[in-house]
Design a protein around this motif. Sequence first.
Motif, PDB file in Angstrom:
ATOM      1  N   ASN A   1       1.367   4.060  -2.803  1.00 32.40           N
ATOM      2  CA  ASN A   1       1.131   5.572  -2.621  1.00 32.40           C
ATOM      3  C   ASN A   1       2.522   6.132  -2.885  1.00 32.40           C
ATOM      4  O   ASN A   1       2.331   7.678  -3.197  1.00 32.40           O
ATOM      5  CB  ASN A   1       0.158   5.540  -1.441  1.00 32.40           C
ATOM      6  CG  ASN A   1      -0.771   4.749  -1.507  1.00 32.40           C
ATOM      7  OD1 ASN A   1      -1.945   4.931  -2.044  1.00 32.40           O
ATOM      8  ND2 ASN A   1      -1.117   4.010   0.187  1.00 32.40           N
ATOM      9  N   ARG A   2       3.314   5.474  -3.593  1.00 35.05           N
ATOM     10  CA  ARG A   2       4.928   7.232  -3.393  1.00 35.05           C
ATOM     11  C   ARG A   2       4.471   7.438  -4.644  1.00 35.05           C
ATOM     12  O   ARG A   2       4.376   6.682  -5.847  1.00 35.05           O
ATOM     13  CB  ARG A   2       5.523   6.183  -3.418  1.00 35.05           C
ATOM     14  CG  ARG A   2       6.215   5.643  -2.039  1.00 35.05           C
ATOM     15  CD  ARG A   2       7.699   4.786  -1.822  1.00 35.05           C
ATOM     16  NE  ARG A   2       8.557   5.699  -2.250  1.00 35.05           N
ATOM     17  CZ  ARG A   2      10.005   5.180  -2.465  1.00 35.05           C
ATOM     18  NH1 ARG A   2      10.271   4.046  -2.199  1.00 35.05           N
ATOM     19  NH2 ARG A   2      11.025   6.325  -2.952  1.00 35.05           N
ATOM     20  N   GLU A   3       5.414   9.043  -4.665  1.00 36.75           N
ATOM     21  CA  GLU A   3       4.884   9.279  -6.567  1.00 36.75           C
ATOM     22  C   GLU A   3       6.249   8.265  -6.940  1.00 36.75           C
ATOM     23  O   GLU A   3       7.572   8.574  -7.174  1.00 36.75           O
ATOM     24  CB  GLU A   3       4.919  10.747  -6.355  1.00 36.75           C
ATOM     25  CG  GLU A   3       4.633  11.467  -7.493  1.00 36.75           C
ATOM     26  CD  GLU A   3       5.366  12.960  -7.124  1.00 36.75           C
ATOM     27  OE1 GLU A   3       5.688  14.018  -8.301  1.00 36.75           O
ATOM     28  OE2 GLU A   3       5.296  13.444  -6.157  1.00 36.75           O
TER      29      GLU A   3
ATOM     30  N   THR B   1       1.233  -0.972   0.522  1.00 39.40           N
ATOM     31  CA  THR B   1      -0.088  -0.426  -0.096  1.00 39.40           C
ATOM     32  C   THR B   1       0.917   1.124  -0.054  1.00 39.40           C
ATOM     33  O   THR B   1       0.714   2.655  -0.783  1.00 39.40           O
ATOM     34  CB  THR B   1      -0.574  -0.265   0.987  1.00 39.40           C
ATOM     35  OG1 THR B   1      -1.497  -0.887   1.503  1.00 39.40           O
ATOM     36  CG2 THR B   1      -1.583   0.926   1.460  1.00 39.40           C
ATOM     37  N   ALA B   2       2.053   1.112   0.973  1.00 43.33           N
ATOM     38  CA  ALA B   2       2.951   2.314   1.342  1.00 43.33           C
ATOM     39  C   ALA B   2       3.576   2.892  -0.286  1.00 43.33           C
ATOM     40  O   ALA B   2       4.093   3.276  -0.921  1.00 43.33           O
ATOM     41  CB  ALA B   2       3.824   2.354   2.262  1.00 43.33           C
TER      42      ALA B   2
END
Length: 257
Positions: free
Chosen positions: A214-216, A210-211
């Motif tokens: 969500n990272r650019e 999930t992280a």
Amino acid sequence: MCYDVKTSLEAQLKRAKRSQDLKAIEEIVEKLGPLTDLPLHHASGFSHPEVLIYTNEDPFYPMVATWGLIPHWVNSVEQQKKIWNSTLNARVETIFDKPSFRDAANEKRCIFYVDGFYEHHHFNNNTFPFFIHRKNNEPLALAALWSKWIHPEHGGIINSFSIVTTKGNGMMAKIHNNPKLKEPRMPLMLSEDVEEQWLSQNTEFEQELTALLNRENDVELQAHNVGKLRGKTYAGNVASIADEVKYPELEFNEFKF
């Protein structure tokens, strides 16, 4: 979705070259290169080409694998042929739920390097293919899952993989507009700084995913139209297949990237 790619041995050596082990690179070219179908100027996943992937078991030395994941629990050739075409892609949202991908998502993640990929845009009851690649023309690192299958008839090992896809955004949200799908899709592209995270041996990876999503992402893309990839006018696996082609029907501003 991602069913059509362009890839070369040079692109697939991208990761191996980071180790600066010239002897290993030479060995890959001499021993593994001839076992692949490279170069693939255009290949459909439905032809199940043999390419190179980098796995979490050996991150800098690739293995030969066929596109279309064969889960380890498949117990017959008949079952393998039935499942093969439906595992070319794996939706990132469900890889920990689907029986075909669950084990691989937890234990066998890999990277598939390509020069670019092709997608079809739907407009006025017709489809127009695009070739998508990095703006800097460096290879794209596509997140993938892999499996090791033992052939029930002769006992040989077949390595296979599936490209992980995610929700299309930016440019891909415009291009991939298949009316049969609820939303645009695109392959999950990994920037160099997250490749190691994808290949990590962490058994709790589901929590990290999930992280990661969500990272650019700093992978900048560019696209242009190409000739038809299906039908009578299809040129086949030739270098010119990725050349730009203009379609008068698409003369509108939304594709001025």
